[in-house]
Design a protein around this motif. Structure first.
Motif, PDB file in Angstrom:
ATOM      1  N   LEU A 131      28.049  52.892  49.837  1.00 58.33           N
ATOM      2  CA  LEU A 131      27.953  51.997  48.678  1.00 58.33           C
ATOM      3  C   LEU A 131      28.012  52.791  47.374  1.00 58.33           C
ATOM      4  O   LEU A 131      28.640  52.376  46.398  1.00 58.33           O
ATOM      5  N   ALA A 190      30.820  52.547  44.484  1.00 66.37           N
ATOM      6  CA  ALA A 190      30.446  52.284  43.091  1.00 66.37           C
ATOM      7  C   ALA A 190      31.184  53.233  42.148  1.00 66.37           C
ATOM      8  O   ALA A 190      31.683  52.823  41.092  1.00 66.37           O
ATOM      9  N   MET A 249      26.693  41.832  51.048  1.00 62.95           N
ATOM     10  CA  MET A 249      26.280  43.128  50.498  1.00 62.95           C
ATOM     11  C   MET A 249      27.315  43.643  49.495  1.00 62.95           C
ATOM     12  O   MET A 249      26.954  44.164  48.433  1.00 62.95           O
ATOM     13  N   LEU A 250      28.584  43.474  49.814  1.00 61.40           N
ATOM     14  CA  LEU A 250      29.634  43.898  48.877  1.00 61.40           C
ATOM     15  C   LEU A 250      29.516  43.121  47.566  1.00 61.40           C
ATOM     16  O   LEU A 250      29.678  43.677  46.480  1.00 61.40           O
ATOM     17  N   GLY A 251      29.236  41.838  47.673  1.00 56.34           N
ATOM     18  CA  GLY A 251      29.077  41.015  46.476  1.00 56.34           C
ATOM     19  C   GLY A 251      27.935  41.522  45.604  1.00 56.34           C
ATOM     20  O   GLY A 251      28.059  41.591  44.374  1.00 56.34           O
ATOM     21  N   GLU A 252      26.836  41.897  46.242  1.00 57.18           N
ATOM     22  CA  GLU A 252      25.696  42.415  45.468  1.00 57.18           C
ATOM     23  C   GLU A 252      26.022  43.781  44.865  1.00 57.18           C
ATOM     24  O   GLU A 252      25.653  44.070  43.724  1.00 57.18           O
ATOM     25  N   LEU A 253      26.706  44.600  45.641  1.00 57.29           N
ATOM     26  CA  LEU A 253      27.143  45.903  45.106  1.00 57.29           C
ATOM     27  C   LEU A 253      27.980  45.707  43.843  1.00 57.29           C
ATOM     28  O   LEU A 253      27.732  46.334  42.803  1.00 57.29           O
ATOM     29  N   LEU A 254      28.969  44.805  43.943  1.00 56.77           N
ATOM     30  CA  LEU A 254      29.880  44.606  42.813  1.00 56.77           C
ATOM     31  C   LEU A 254      29.151  44.041  41.605  1.00 56.77           C
ATOM     32  O   LEU A 254      29.469  44.385  40.463  1.00 56.77           O
ATOM     33  N   ALA A 255      28.170  43.198  41.842  1.00 51.36           N
ATOM     34  CA  ALA A 255      27.402  42.652  40.728  1.00 51.36           C
ATOM     35  C   ALA A 255      26.665  43.775  39.995  1.00 51.36           C
ATOM     36  O   ALA A 255      26.630  43.808  38.752  1.00 51.36           O
ATOM     37  N   VAL A 256      26.085  44.708  40.750  1.00 51.96           N
ATOM     38  CA  VAL A 256      25.369  45.823  40.121  1.00 51.96           C
ATOM     39  C   VAL A 256      26.352  46.747  39.399  1.00 51.96           C
ATOM     40  O   VAL A 256      26.106  47.184  38.271  1.00 51.96           O
ATOM     41  N   VAL A 257      27.477  47.027  40.036  1.00 54.80           N
ATOM     42  CA  VAL A 257      28.484  47.904  39.413  1.00 54.80           C
ATOM     43  C   VAL A 257      28.986  47.287  38.096  1.00 54.80           C
ATOM     44  O   VAL A 257      29.122  47.983  37.084  1.00 54.80           O
ATOM     45  N   GLY A 258      29.238  45.998  38.123  1.00 54.23           N
ATOM     46  CA  GLY A 258      29.674  45.322  36.900  1.00 54.23           C
ATOM     47  C   GLY A 258      28.607  45.401  35.815  1.00 54.23           C
ATOM     48  O   GLY A 258      28.900  45.738  34.665  1.00 54.23           O
ATOM     49  N   VAL A 285      20.735  40.276  38.891  1.00 49.54           N
ATOM     50  CA  VAL A 285      21.565  41.218  39.640  1.00 49.54           C
ATOM     51  C   VAL A 285      20.733  42.285  40.349  1.00 49.54           C
ATOM     52  O   VAL A 285      21.055  42.699  41.461  1.00 49.54           O
ATOM     53  N   THR A 343      20.335  41.214  49.863  1.00 50.93           N
ATOM     54  CA  THR A 343      20.672  41.910  51.106  1.00 50.93           C
ATOM     55  C   THR A 343      20.630  43.426  50.856  1.00 50.93           C
ATOM     56  O   THR A 343      20.533  44.201  51.794  1.00 50.93           O
ATOM     57  N   LEU A 344      20.743  43.818  49.593  1.00 56.05           N
ATOM     58  CA  LEU A 344      20.490  45.221  49.217  1.00 56.05           C
ATOM     59  C   LEU A 344      19.112  45.295  48.580  1.00 56.05           C
ATOM     60  O   LEU A 344      18.763  44.441  47.755  1.00 56.05           O
ATOM     61  N   VAL A 378      27.034  54.670  38.807  1.00 54.33           N
ATOM     62  CA  VAL A 378      27.953  54.201  37.765  1.00 54.33           C
ATOM     63  C   VAL A 378      27.668  54.907  36.442  1.00 54.33           C
ATOM     64  O   VAL A 378      28.581  55.404  35.773  1.00 54.33           O
ATOM     65  N   GLN A 398      32.431  45.163  32.076  1.00 55.74           N
ATOM     66  CA  GLN A 398      31.922  44.557  33.310  1.00 55.74           C
ATOM     67  C   GLN A 398      33.059  43.945  34.133  1.00 55.74           C
ATOM     68  O   GLN A 398      33.178  44.198  35.331  1.00 55.74           O
ATOM     69  N   ALA A 432      35.417  46.330  35.885  1.00 56.78           N
ATOM     70  CA  ALA A 432      34.865  46.848  37.145  1.00 56.78           C
ATOM     71  C   ALA A 432      34.935  45.785  38.241  1.00 56.78           C
ATOM     72  O   ALA A 432      35.261  46.090  39.396  1.00 56.78           O
ATOM     73  N   TYR A 482      36.864  43.881  43.329  1.00 59.12           N
ATOM     74  CA  TYR A 482      37.383  42.786  44.163  1.00 59.12           C
ATOM     75  C   TYR A 482      38.868  42.979  44.455  1.00 59.12           C
ATOM     76  O   TYR A 482      39.455  42.182  45.184  1.00 59.12           O
ATOM     77  N   ASP A 515      31.291  35.419  45.690  1.00 60.28           N
ATOM     78  CA  ASP A 515      29.868  35.554  45.361  1.00 60.28           C
ATOM     79  C   ASP A 515      29.556  34.518  44.275  1.00 60.28           C
ATOM     80  O   ASP A 515      29.629  34.812  43.078  1.00 60.28           O
ATOM     81  N   THR A 524      27.655  35.406  41.117  1.00 59.69           N
ATOM     82  CA  THR A 524      28.392  36.239  40.160  1.00 59.69           C
ATOM     83  C   THR A 524      29.475  35.420  39.456  1.00 59.69           C
ATOM     84  O   THR A 524      29.729  35.600  38.261  1.00 59.69           O
ATOM     85  N   ARG A 553      27.541  33.332  36.816  1.00 60.90           N
ATOM     86  CA  ARG A 553      26.967  34.193  35.756  1.00 60.90           C
ATOM     87  C   ARG A 553      28.076  34.764  34.867  1.00 60.90           C
ATOM     88  O   ARG A 553      27.961  34.781  33.639  1.00 60.90           O
TER      89      ARG A 553
END
Lengths: 128, 128, 128, 128, 128, 128
Positions: free
Chosen positions: A66, A70, A97-106, B53, B58-59, B71, E110, E113, E118, F39, F42, F45
C-alpha cells in the motif's frame, strides 16, 4: 529499450530471472525486470534491494504494498501503479481497501499543497 | 498568511477548533489548522474530509498514517512530514516501523524513475 | 491542440521551422515544435532558449542531453523522455551510458525521498 | 529522527562509517548517513548501491554528480541539492559548469510542462 | 552560490538590474535575480522570457500571477511561493482571493492523485 | 478499477450522478466520476468539495479552471489535463488564452527549478 526475453538473456540476467521465478512462485516475469535486464547490474541490485525492502518485517507485506502504491500514484507513474495494484490484489487487497488507500492518497496530496501554499511553519513540538 | 489563534477566531472557525479539540482529545491545535482558518470554508471542508478519510475502516489508523506519510515525503512536504511523523508516533508507530516505511518509500521512488526511464510498457495482465 | 504542419504554418512559424531544419540538419520537425506553433511567441522563445542552453559550453552536448533526460524521467514526462532518448542516441549515447544514467537517476530519486523522510538537517559545511 | 554519531554507533553502523571514511578519504560523515544509521539495513544497502552506481563507468564521476544534482533540484530536495553541490565542487565542477547545468535543468522542467500542457503525441520515430 | 550585489555586478549584469529597476519601478532587486546573476546569460534570458510571458495579454497580470503561484505551490518551491505571494499582493490580490486559489490548488492536487490511482481512461470526447 | 455505469449504480452513487447531470446540465458523466463511484463515500465527498471549491467567488469560474489546469499540467496528470482543457474550452477559454496559460506554467516550472538549484534564500520582505 527492448525487453530482454528469457530466451535471449545472458547468464547473469538468467540467474536473476530464475530467482524471480522461484521467489514469486510463477513463471511470469514482469516487463519491469525484462527492461532492467538491459543493465544486468541494475537488474540484480534492484531485485535484491526490492526483496530486502518489501519482505515482511514490523510492517506486513500488504502494508508495504500500500505504501509502494501511494508513492507510485503520487508520482503519476502509470507502470508502477498498474503493476502494484495487481500485486496488491494478489496479496489480498480488496476493492474496499484500495478505495480507502486512494482516499488517503488524495487527501495527503491536497493537504501537502495547502501546507505549501499557506507556508505553514512547523510547530515547535514537531521540530524536536 | 498569519496563524489565527483561538482568541482571534470567528465563531465558524471557533466551532471547528472546538471539534478538533474534542476529537483529538487535546487543547493543542496544529499550525496547519490555524493557517487554514484564514479561509473558514476550507478549514471546515478539509477538517471534515480529513476526519472521514483518516477514520479506521478496512485499513486501520496506523496504516492510513503511514500512507499519508509516504505521500508527504514523496512530495517533499516538510510540514506534513514533520507533523505526520509526530502523529504516527502518537499512534504507536515505532522507529523500526518508520525505518521500514522509509525504505519502501525510497525504493518506490527509485523504481518509479526506472520504469519511466526505461519506458516500460504495462504488461497485458496489469491492463485488465 | 492540433499540430501545425509545415503547409499550414504562418510566416512567423515557418521562419522557426526553417531555422530548426537548418540547425538540426534534417527536414523532420518534432511534434513538440508543431504543438508549440499554436503559440508562435512561445515557439520562438522556447526554440531560441533551447538552442542557447543546449549549445556545448563548459559542458558538452552529450552531458547536457543526459541532464535533460534525468529531469524528464524524474518528472515522468513520457514525451520528453522518448524524444530526448532519441536525440541522446543520435549524439552517440550508447545503451551502456543510458543504463548508467538511469541507475543514477533511480538512486537520486531514492535518496531524495530518504533525505526528506529522515528530515536530514543540512550539514554546516554545505550551508556555506 | 536523531543523527547517530560515531560514538553511539552499533558495530554494524560502525562498519559502514569506517568504509565511508576509507572510500571518501575523510573523517567527516555526512548527516545523511548519520540519519540512515537509524536503520542499519537501509544504511548499508544505500551506501553499497550508491557506491556501485556513482562509480565511474562509461560515464565519469563528474557527469554522474551532475545527473544526481539535476534530479535533486527537480525534486526540490534541499538537502541533496546542498550536499551534492558540495561534492560536485569537490570533484572539480566550476561555477560556470553549475550555471550551465542549472540552465539545462530549468529548460527541461519548462519543456516537460509544455509537452504535458500541449498533450504532445510521441512521434512515431521515438516510439520505436 | 552567492548573491551578486549591485556594487559587484559586471556590466552585462548591471544592464539587466537597471531594466528590472525601470520595469518594476523599484530599486529593490529580488534575491532570485541576484542569484541568477552568477550566470549572466541565464539572468538575461530568464528576465526577458519572464517579462514576455507575464505581460498582460488575453489573460491579465493578476490571473498570470495566480497561475504562477499554483505551479510554485504544487512544486513545493518555498522561494517562488513566498516571492509570488508577495507580488500577487502587490498587484491587488486579496486574502480572500488567495484562499480561493489555495482551495483550487489543493483540490486539483487531490483529484490528480485520484485520477492516477483509479487509472481513469481519458473520455473519448476529451481525446479529440 | 472498472467504471460504474448509470445502469449498474447503487442508490447512493445514482444520487450523485443525478446531481452531476443537474448541475452540469448534461447527461454525460465523465469517466472520473464513474471511477470514483467504486468508493461511493469518496465520490460524494469529492463531488461536493469540487462544487464548493470551483464555484465562482472572488475568482471567476474561468480563472479557477486555469488554476486547476496549471496544477494538473505540472503534475503530468494526463487525465486531468485532457478533461479540464475540455471544460476550460466549454467555459469560453480560447486557444490564445490556453497558449498564455501554458507559457506561464512553463516559465514557473523553470524558475521553480532555478530557485531550488541556486538555493536562493527568501528575501526578508517576503518572509513577513
Amino acid at each position: 529499450m527492448r525487453l530482454i526475453e528469457y530466451e535471449d538473456a545472458s547468464p547473469e540476467v538468467l540467474a536473476v530471472y530464475e530467482e524471480i521465478r522461484r521467489v514469486r512462485k510463477t513463471d511470469y516475469i514482469n516487463n519491469f525486470w525484462k527492461a532492467l535486464a538491459n543493465d544486468p547490474e541494475t537488474l540484480r541490485r534492484t531485485w535484491e534491494a526490492s526483496n530486502q525492502v518489501m519482505a515482511p518485517g514490523t510492517l506486513d507485506a500488504i502494508t508495504k504494498e500500500l505504501i509502494y502504491l501511494a508513492v507510485s500514484i503520487t508520482n503519476q507513474c502509470a507502470y508502477c501503479t498498474a503493476s502494484h495494484t495487481g500485486s496488491a490484489r494478489n496479496k489480498g487487497v480488496t476493492d474496499k481497501m484500495l478505495g480507502e488507500l486512494l482516499a488517503v492518497v488524495g487527501m495527503a496530496n491536497q493537504t501537502n499543497a495547502l501546507a505549501a501554499g499557506y507556508r505553514v511553519e512547523i510547530d515547535a513540538k514537531f521540530r524536536e
